[in-house]
Design a protein around this motif. Sequence first.
Motif, PDB file in Angstrom:
ATOM      1  N   LEU A  59       0.856  -1.179   0.000  1.00 45.64           N
ATOM      2  CA  LEU A  59       0.000   0.000   0.000  1.00 45.64           C
ATOM      3  C   LEU A  59       0.892   1.229   0.000  1.00 45.64           C
ATOM      4  N   ALA A  60       0.680   2.128  -0.947  1.00 44.13           N
ATOM      5  CA  ALA A  60       1.550   3.299  -1.087  1.00 44.13           C
ATOM      6  C   ALA A  60       0.706   4.552  -1.244  1.00 44.13           C
ATOM      7  N   LEU A  61       1.296   5.679  -0.880  1.00 44.62           N
ATOM      8  CA  LEU A  61       0.696   6.979  -1.127  1.00 44.62           C
ATOM      9  C   LEU A  61       1.180   7.477  -2.489  1.00 44.62           C
ATOM     10  N   ARG A  62       0.247   7.817  -3.337  1.00 41.31           N
ATOM     11  CA  ARG A  62       0.561   8.209  -4.705  1.00 41.31           C
ATOM     12  C   ARG A  62       1.463   9.434  -4.727  1.00 41.31           C
ATOM     13  N   ASP A  63       2.544   9.366  -5.520  1.00 41.32           N
ATOM     14  CA  ASP A  63       3.494  10.467  -5.731  1.00 41.32           C
ATOM     15  C   ASP A  63       4.253  10.853  -4.473  1.00 41.32           C
ATOM     16  N   LEU A  64       4.251   9.988  -3.471  1.00 39.34           N
ATOM     17  CA  LEU A  64       5.056  10.202  -2.273  1.00 39.34           C
ATOM     18  C   LEU A  64       5.915   8.962  -2.031  1.00 39.34           C
ATOM     19  N   ALA A  65       7.063   9.170  -1.407  1.00 34.67           N
ATOM     20  CA  ALA A  65       7.970   8.052  -1.125  1.00 34.67           C
ATOM     21  C   ALA A  65       7.552   7.360   0.164  1.00 34.67           C
ATOM     22  N   ALA A  66       6.296   6.906   0.206  1.00 34.18           N
ATOM     23  CA  ALA A  66       5.752   6.233   1.386  1.00 34.18           C
ATOM     24  C   ALA A  66       5.096   4.942   0.929  1.00 34.18           C
ATOM     25  N   ILE A  67       5.570   3.807   1.457  1.00 35.47           N
ATOM     26  CA  ILE A  67       5.067   2.506   1.035  1.00 35.47           C
ATOM     27  C   ILE A  67       5.219   1.528   2.189  1.00 35.47           C
ATOM     28  N   ARG A  68       4.281   0.591   2.304  1.00 38.27           N
ATOM     29  CA  ARG A  68       4.330  -0.420   3.354  1.00 38.27           C
ATOM     30  C   ARG A  68       3.753  -1.721   2.814  1.00 38.27           C
ATOM     31  N   LEU A  69       4.175  -2.830   3.412  1.00 39.34           N
ATOM     32  CA  LEU A  69       3.627  -4.125   3.034  1.00 39.34           C
ATOM     33  C   LEU A  69       2.219  -4.246   3.604  1.00 39.34           C
ATOM     34  N   LEU A  70       1.253  -4.511   2.752  1.00 43.24           N
ATOM     35  CA  LEU A  70      -0.126  -4.680   3.188  1.00 43.24           C
ATOM     36  C   LEU A  70      -0.422  -6.158   3.446  1.00 43.24           C
ATOM     37  N   CYS A  71      -0.193  -7.009   2.447  1.00 44.78           N
ATOM     38  CA  CYS A  71      -0.489  -8.437   2.586  1.00 44.78           C
ATOM     39  C   CYS A  71       0.546  -9.262   1.828  1.00 44.78           C
ATOM     40  N   TRP A  72       0.805 -10.418   2.361  1.00 45.27           N
ATOM     41  CA  TRP A  72       1.672 -11.400   1.706  1.00 45.27           C
ATOM     42  C   TRP A  72       0.803 -12.592   1.309  1.00 45.27           C
ATOM     43  N   VAL A  73       0.800 -12.890  -0.005  1.00 47.31           N
ATOM     44  CA  VAL A  73      -0.012 -13.982  -0.539  1.00 47.31           C
ATOM     45  C   VAL A  73       0.934 -15.067  -1.029  1.00 47.31           C
ATOM     46  N   PRO A  74       1.142 -16.140  -0.237  1.00 41.30           N
ATOM     47  CA  PRO A  74       2.083 -17.188  -0.643  1.00 41.30           C
ATOM     48  C   PRO A  74       1.595 -17.940  -1.880  1.00 41.30           C
ATOM     49  N   LYS A  75       2.529 -18.619  -2.514  1.00 45.71           N
ATOM     50  CA  LYS A  75       2.199 -19.434  -3.678  1.00 45.71           C
ATOM     51  C   LYS A  75       1.268 -20.569  -3.253  1.00 45.71           C
ATOM     52  N   GLY A  76       0.248 -20.819  -4.062  1.00 43.89           N
ATOM     53  CA  GLY A  76      -0.722 -21.845  -3.723  1.00 43.89           C
ATOM     54  C   GLY A  76      -1.958 -21.312  -3.052  1.00 43.89           C
ATOM     55  N   SER A  77      -1.957 -20.004  -2.710  1.00 42.76           N
ATOM     56  CA  SER A  77      -3.126 -19.407  -2.069  1.00 42.76           C
ATOM     57  C   SER A  77      -4.113 -18.838  -3.080  1.00 42.76           C
ATOM     58  N   GLY A  78      -3.802 -18.993  -4.358  1.00 43.68           N
ATOM     59  CA  GLY A  78      -4.682 -18.449  -5.384  1.00 43.68           C
ATOM     60  C   GLY A  78      -4.315 -17.024  -5.717  1.00 43.68           C
TER      61      GLY A  78
END
Length: 424
Positions: free
Chosen positions: A299-318
């Motif tokens: 999840l990031a703020l548009r046009d700003l250098a701000a970003i964070r991990l929202l969700c991790w979807v492992p392989k096999g989870s669809g």
Amino acid sequence: LRPAALLLPIFALLRGRPAAGDSNFGRPNVRSASSTCASVEFPWNGGPLDKVYVFAKRPDDLEFVQWGAPLPTRNLGTDQYTGVSSYRFLMRDLPAGENFQVRISDTPSLLSGDVSEASETSTLLKTSTVPAAPSDLQIHRTDLRLNKQQHDDSVCVDLHWSHPHPQLHQEPDDVYFRIRWNTMAEEAKQFCQDKVGEISRSCGTPLGSVTSRLPSAYTSICGLRPNRTVRFEVEAFTCDMASAASHFQAVTPTTAPNLVMTSVTSPPNQESFAGFRPLAVLSWVPEDNPLIEGHAVYLALRDLAAIRLLCWVPKGSGGHLEVPIARKNHTYSEDTLLLRDYWNKQQVHQEEELIVATRSAVVVGGVKQSYHIESPASSHRLGSWLVLTEAVKCLTSFEAKYPEYVTHPVVPAWTQEEALTMYD
């Protein structure tokens, strides 16, 4: 006045030496020397000095000769009491094992301009010293804010290495780096190379806090083809051109995920709005690649250098993720619109975007490494909709085993005891 006193400055000028006390240059001092290079320092009692002309000779030579093009200087500081500045420059391509003296000037001639006196005689080494080879070569993911999806589907990686001599001081024993890479059955391509004599690198950025035993650096290499086995070479060399190289072979990341985002902002036909929650639905096609471990949703703020991990979807989870969203007025990415509404006493919001990248393992010599690489990012703007992080339940880190909410609502605490119970 005696005629002899008037002739002394003329004779000094004809011999290429200025009259005593006329020069703003102090006497040069050869600080250190290798087989073909020397670091020279000198005082300067004048304005800013970007470059100097250097003249050198051996003790048995009759005259000083100009030693190549003017050399860039480095200001080492100014004495606060005398106002005299100290400068340093690096000489190159000197004859190995010879004795030599140096003079400097602000013009390409010793017969005009400001000229220093000759330095003491110094001796060059007869052989060059080979630097230590770079160690601990690795590739890591490139910053998602820079690793955007390209029109040619090329990918980027960060190449890391360690070396005991990371700093540049304009000394003969400074170590410079040269990086090459090539795919199988192709000629090596030079990516970057430090310039000898400079105090800033053009090949590698130092890493301030790392866990390696030696100082580390990295550089971002782009324009690579996805899913290719690439051989990286990091070469360390000195001013004498003595060098040592290390090699590393790895598979590049995959292309950006083929992803579609659908905004579900109203219930299906003939269904009630009661209990309905708008969603941003992310869908992608899972790839059949043994190195892929899953997809990281940021999840990031548009046009700003701000970003964070929202969700991790492992392989096999669809290849599917539903993100609750809510519409907010006065949501923009442009500064002018944000300021306009803010000055009009409105509550403004920075526009958000969802960024998805494919996370892959790194295998070296058949052994899976502890670090990972990521594909270029596929980004999707949310417009006037914001993510309700307190309603998103998923794996919130790469090491997580159980889903949990990304954030929790802030509950006011009236006492310290009540506040501390929230962290039990």
